[in-house]
Design an enzyme around this catalytic site. Sequence first.
Site, PDB file in Angstrom:
ATOM      1  N   LYS A  86       0.858  -1.199   0.000  1.00 42.85           N
ATOM      2  CA  LYS A  86       0.000   0.000   0.000  1.00 42.85           C
ATOM      3  C   LYS A  86       0.889   1.244   0.000  1.00 42.85           C
ATOM      4  O   LYS A  86       1.919   1.288   0.681  1.00 42.85           O
ATOM      5  CB  LYS A  86      -0.933  -0.007   1.215  1.00 42.85           C
ATOM      6  N   HIS A 120      -0.693  -7.998   8.795  1.00 39.24           N
ATOM      7  CA  HIS A 120      -0.730  -6.620   8.284  1.00 39.24           C
ATOM      8  C   HIS A 120      -0.292  -5.597   9.331  1.00 39.24           C
ATOM      9  O   HIS A 120       0.591  -4.776   9.080  1.00 39.24           O
ATOM     10  CB  HIS A 120      -2.143  -6.256   7.809  1.00 39.24           C
ATOM     11  N   ARG A 141     -14.844   2.065   7.529  1.00 37.69           N
ATOM     12  CA  ARG A 141     -13.732   1.319   6.937  1.00 37.69           C
ATOM     13  C   ARG A 141     -12.512   2.224   6.943  1.00 37.69           C
ATOM     14  O   ARG A 141     -12.536   3.325   6.379  1.00 37.69           O
ATOM     15  CB  ARG A 141     -14.081   0.920   5.502  1.00 37.69           C
TER      16      ARG A 141
HETATM   17  O1  LIG Z   1      -5.918  -9.907   4.140  1.00 44.75           O
HETATM   18  C1  LIG Z   1      -7.046  -9.487   4.295  1.00 44.75           C
HETATM   19  O2  LIG Z   1      -7.284  -8.211   3.992  1.00 44.75           O
HETATM   20  C2  LIG Z   1      -8.606  -7.765   3.739  1.00 44.75           C
HETATM   21  C3  LIG Z   1      -8.556  -6.238   3.805  1.00 44.75           C
HETATM   22  O3  LIG Z   1      -7.713  -5.767   2.795  1.00 44.75           O
HETATM   23  P1  LIG Z   1      -7.934  -4.282   2.227  1.00 44.75           P
HETATM   24  O4  LIG Z   1      -6.792  -4.094   1.316  1.00 44.75           O
HETATM   25  O5  LIG Z   1      -9.262  -4.290   1.543  1.00 44.75           O
HETATM   26  O6  LIG Z   1      -7.938  -3.381   3.393  1.00 44.75           O
HETATM   27  C4  LIG Z   1      -9.586  -8.321   4.741  1.00 44.75           C
HETATM   28  O7  LIG Z   1     -10.896  -8.001   4.349  1.00 44.75           O
HETATM   29  C5  LIG Z   1      -9.446  -9.834   4.787  1.00 44.75           C
HETATM   30  O8  LIG Z   1     -10.262 -10.347   5.814  1.00 44.75           O
HETATM   31  C6  LIG Z   1      -8.035 -10.244   5.050  1.00 44.75           C
HETATM   32  O9  LIG Z   1      -7.898 -11.637   4.853  1.00 44.75           O
END
Ligand SMILES: O=C1O[C@H](COP(=O)(O)O)[C@@H](O)[C@H](O)[C@H]1O
Length: 590
Positions: free
Chosen positions: A281, A339, A440
Site C-alpha cells: 500500500k 498486516h 472502513r
Molecule cells: O488480508 C485481508 O485483507 C482484507 C482487507 O484488505 P484491504 O486491502 O481491503 O484493506 C480483509 O478483508 C481480509 O479479511 C483479510 O484476509
Amino acid sequence: MDARSFAVSYSSPYSPSSAFRNGHHHPLVVNVSSLSNCKILSRHLTQICPSLEVVRMQDVATKHNAVDKESPVENLKDGLFSATSSHERSDGLCFDYRKDESTVSITVVGASGDLAKKKIFPALFALFYEDCLPKHFTVYGYARSKMTNAELRNMVSKTLTCRIDKRENCSEKMEQFLNRCFYHSGQYDSLDNFMELDTKIKEHEAGRISNRLFYLSIPPNIFIDAVRCASLSASSTNGWTRVIVEKPFGRDSESSAALTRGLKKYLNEDQIFRIDHYLGKELVENLSVLRFSNLVFEPLWSRQYIRNVQLIFSEDFGTEGRGGYFDNYGIIRDIMQNHLLQILALFAMETPVSCDAEDIRNEKVKVLRSMRPLQLENLVVGQYKSHTKGGITYPGYTDDMTVPKDSLTPTFAAAALFIDNARWDGVPFLMKAGKALHTRRAEIRVQFRHVPGNLYNRNIGTDLDQATNELVIKIQPDEAIYLKINNKVPGLGMRLDRSTLNLHYAARYSKEIPDAYERLLLDAIDGERRLFIRSDELDAAWALFTPLLKELEEKKIIPEYYPYGSRGPVGAHYLAARYNVRWGDLGLEQ
Ligand SMILES: O=C1O[C@H](COP(=O)(O)O)[C@@H](O)[C@H](O)[C@H]1O
Ligand SMILES: NC(=O)C1=CN([C@@H]2O[C@H](COP(=O)(O)OP(=O)(O)OC[C@H]3O[C@@H](n4cnc5c(N)ncnc54)[C@H](OP(=O)(O)O)[C@@H]3O)[C@@H](O)[C@H]2O)C=CC1
C-alpha cells in the site's frame, strides 16, 4: 546468453554511454553490485537510448545451467541484466539483438477464485496498461474448473478497469491484454496436469529465456501440492522460477514452520515470495520515506517524544462469504499477526544500512525479536452480533451459514504490545482490528508527549491530552498524512485551537494510487524482495502471537459481543485507559 555478449563491471565511474558509443552491436551484459545500482544503470541506459529494452537477468547465470559455458557472463551474480533494443538508430547508439530476450509467464493457480478475479488479473492488466510488464509476457489461469480460453477472458474482462486519469485506448489495451491470457484446467496435485501446462508455456516462450512466476491463489491446505507439481513439472529450465504465496502462512508457529519446510523441499527461500498486501500500500511504502528522508521526524521517533502508537484497522462489513475461511483463523491471525505487525515493524525499526531488501528485512526482524509476546491481560476480543438499523437487519457473525453457531472466533481484537529495546522501552503500541464496525479505515496514529512547561497551558484548558501533537498516517481510504498542532486563533486575543497540517493525497497528486497488488506483482517479476516476508520474520511474528492464541482457544475465552456497525467492544477503551491512552479514531475531531 550468447557467447558474443560481453560483461562490464558497473561501478560509479563507469559510463554506460561509452559502451554504446563504441559501436558494439552486441547485447550489453552488465554485472552490478546491487539492485539499486541495477535500477540506476537501467535508467541511464534508457535515457541514452529510449528504444532500449533493459532486461534483468537475475538468477539466470547462477541457478541454472542453461547459460553457455563459454560465455563471459557465466559467473555473474545478482543484479545481472542484459540490454537489447529492437530498433536500430541511425546514430548507431542502439542495436538489434533479439535472440536473448527473455519471457515471463505468470500462472495464477486458483484462477477461478475470488482473489484472482478481484485483485490479481486487474493488477496484471493495470501493469500492462502502464507498460510495466516485460515485452514477452503471458498469463495463464490454472484451476480445476473447466473453462476455455474464451471463458477465462470473458470472466477476467468483467473485473478489468483502466486508470481514471488515463482512459485512452482502454478497450484496445484490454483486448491486447486478454489475448495474452490462456487457461489450463488441472488438478493441484497432478504432475501430469502441470506438465501439460509446461508444454503450453513452452510453446509461447518460443525458445526464449524462460522466467516463470506462479501465484498461489488457492486455499493453504493445497499450497504444497501445487508447489511440488509446479516445481517438478513446470519450472523454468533456463531462467528463474518464483512462487508468490498468499496468506495465511500457517495458523501458529508450528504450522507455519511446517509450511516453510514443505515449501523449501521444492524451492529456495529466494524463490518464495510471501505476500502481505499491506506492504504494497502506498502509505505503508511511504513510511520509511517519511521517517528517513525528513529531518523533522526521525529525531522525534522514540520513547523520548512519543507517548503511544496506534495501529487501527476497521471494516464496515462482516465476513460476507468468507466465514468458512475466517472461522479457522479469526481477526488476530487475519489482520494483526501480519498486516498490523508488519506496519509496526516498519514503523519502529532502526535505520537500515540501505534500501536493499535484506537490510530492511534484517531491521524488521530485530524489532520483532525485541517484542514481548502478547499477554492475555493485554488483549480484548469481540464478535459482532446482528443489529437492526433504519429498518435493515445486519447479520451477526454466527448467522453466516459457514460458521458454527457456537463459534467463539474473534471478529474484533484490541491489544497492547511492547518493544523492549532502547528506543521504545515503555511505549505502548496499541493495535485494534475489527470487522462489521461503523467505518472502513486503516491508519497509524502517533500521539506525542505533552510539551514540558508549556507556556500556553492556560490557553489550552485542562485537557492536556487534547493539546498534544498527533501524527496520523491514513493508509486508506482517502490517503493522507496529517499532523495536529496547536495554533493561535487569529485576532487580538490569545486563544489556541487545534489545527491540522494536512497532506491530502487526492488534493496533492493527480495520479491515481496503484493497487497494492500491482506493486507487489511487479516487484516479484523484478525479483525485488523488500516487500515480501522472509521466513525468519514470519517465525518472529508467530512467536509473538502463538502462546496467546493457544491460551484463548484452550480457555475458550468468550468474546465481548458488539452490534454490527458499532464502534466495537467497550473493553477496548478500558485496555487503552490502562496505559493512559485514548483511541485517536474515536474523538470528536479525528
Ligand atoms: O488480508 C485481508 O485483507 C482484507 C482487507 O484488505 P484491504 O486491502 O481491503 O484493506 C480483509 O478483508 C481480509 O479479511 C483479510 O484476509
Ligand atoms: N479473497 C480475498 O480477498 C483474499 C484471499 N487471500 C488468500 O488467497 C488465497 C485465495 O483466496 P480466494 O480466491 O478467496 O480463495 P477461493 O476459496 O476462491 O479459492 C480459489 C480457488 O481454489 C480452488 N479451491 C477452493 N477450495 C478448494 C479446495 N478445498 N480444494 C481444492 N481447490 C479448491 C477453487 O478453484 P477450482 O475449484 O476451479 O479448482 C477456487 O476457485 C487463499 O489462500 C486466501 O486465504 C488473502 C487475502 C484476501
